[in-house]
Design a protein around this motif. Structure first.
Motif, PDB file in Angstrom:
ATOM      1  N   UNK A   1       0.821  -1.202   0.000  1.00 54.27           N
ATOM      2  CA  UNK A   1       0.000   0.000   0.000  1.00 54.27           C
ATOM      3  C   UNK A   1       0.860   1.259   0.000  1.00 54.27           C
ATOM      4  N   UNK A   2       1.967   1.231   0.751  1.00 56.58           N
ATOM      5  CA  UNK A   2       2.855   2.384   0.870  1.00 56.58           C
ATOM      6  C   UNK A   2       4.288   1.966   0.547  1.00 56.58           C
ATOM      7  N   UNK A   3       5.048   2.891  -0.021  1.00 57.30           N
ATOM      8  CA  UNK A   3       6.482   2.629  -0.185  1.00 57.30           C
ATOM      9  C   UNK A   3       7.203   2.743   1.147  1.00 57.30           C
ATOM     10  N   UNK A   4       6.738   3.683   1.982  1.00 57.33           N
ATOM     11  CA  UNK A   4       7.259   3.865   3.332  1.00 57.33           C
ATOM     12  C   UNK A   4       6.131   3.621   4.324  1.00 57.33           C
ATOM     13  N   UNK A   5       6.231   2.624   5.200  1.00 51.47           N
ATOM     14  CA  UNK A   5       7.390   1.740   5.366  1.00 51.47           C
ATOM     15  C   UNK A   5       7.238   0.378   4.669  1.00 51.47           C
ATOM     16  N   UNK A   6       6.074   0.109   4.068  1.00 52.44           N
ATOM     17  CA  UNK A   6       5.740  -1.258   3.655  1.00 52.44           C
ATOM     18  C   UNK A   6       6.749  -1.851   2.674  1.00 52.44           C
TER      19      UNK A   6
END
Length: 287
Positions: free
Chosen positions: A98-103
């Motif tokens: 879902x997210x680059x940060x932090x996923x």
């Protein structure tokens, strides 16, 4: 892959001609809320504020800049574009996080940063370079802009790295703000790029470029021998970005004509009055 940019060579204006890397495109694998246009050069988040992670279609060559321009913003969200590199093959992901940060970063072998003026500049520990970086005074924006941006061993034509305003009465004034890099880095039409520079020890440094200015090494120790893909997270207030293609060898005749025309006019509205083909006029006004 062949090097994308010219090594620094102060003794020659253009330097040796290098093979051009293939045009940059977005990968078919991307976040659930992203729509990529048929050309593969524009990515738009169509809803919500997340699930906007995109990748480059191909791994980057050393010194090749993956350059995006912010086309659309969306009010009501906190946060901006995120940019970086990953050694993960996008096609191998079971699902795009879902997210680059932090996923995405938590999956490992990924280096992504939220775009800010002062990046996490990483000095080398216990070295003369670290001392020099710590002691270096901050410099005001240069009044005369050099035609090339030099990042470690690479020299990159600066012209298309810099954002440009929409054609209008005050374009000649607004364009100077992009050239001097005094606008917010996430402003509309800002151009943001990421690249990596190999080092003799087999690692690489990641650099982020904002409107033609190198923000310094944001990460060190990247595995230079592994394929490295660009990561662009069209997050929150950033709604749409488009890819900007760079020329690394000799500039094309079209580019040279554009530079001559632009430097001969006060502002871009005057281009409409020139007896030139429409395609060349549009190239001079918008690119």
């Amino acid at each position: 892959m062949a090097a994308a940019s010219e090594p620094v060579d102060s003794g020659a204006f253009w330097g040796p001609v290098r093979p051009e890397p293939p045009p940059t495109r977005f990968h078919r694998v991307h976040g659930a809320n992203i729509r990529v246009d048929p050309s593969g050069t524009r990515a738009t988040r169509v809803e919500s504020f997340a699930h906007g992670v995109c990748f480059s279609r191909e791994p980057l060559a050393p010194g090749q800049v993956f350059l995006v321009e912010i086309e659309e913003k969306e009010l009501g969200w906190c946060g901006h574009l995120r940019l970086g590199l990953t050694a993960l093959d996008p096609a191998s992901l079971a699902a795009v996080p879902e997210f680059s940060l932090p996923d995405l970063v938590n999956l490992g072998h990924t280096w992504v940063f939220a775009i800010t003026r002062h990046h996490n500049r990483v000095p080398r520990e216990d070295s003369q370079e670290a001392v020099a970086e710590a002691a270096a005074p901050s410099r005001p924006p240069a009044l005369v802009v050099e035609p090339y941006l030099c990042i470690e061993q690479f020299r990159i034509p600066r012209d298309r790295l810099v954002g440009r305003s929409r054609p209008g009465l005050y374009s000649h004034l607004l364009d100077q703000l992009y050239e001097l890099n005094v606008l917010p880095p996430t402003a509309r039409r800002s151009r943001l790029g990421v690249l990596f520079c190999p080092r003799p020890d087999g690692t690489a440094d990641m650099h982020i470029v904002i409107n033609g200015e190198d923000m310094g090494p944001s990460a060190r120790g990247l595995p230079a021998a592994q394929p490295l893909y660009a990561v662009v997270d069209v997050f929150a207030s950033t709604k749409s970005v488009r890819l900007v293609q760079l020329e690394y060898g000799l500039p094309s005749l079209q580019t040279l004509c554009r530079l001559v025309i632009q430097r001969s006019l006060v502002h871009r509205l005057a281009i409409d009055g020139l007896h030139l083909p429409k395609k060349l006029k549009d190239f001079c006004k918008y690119e």
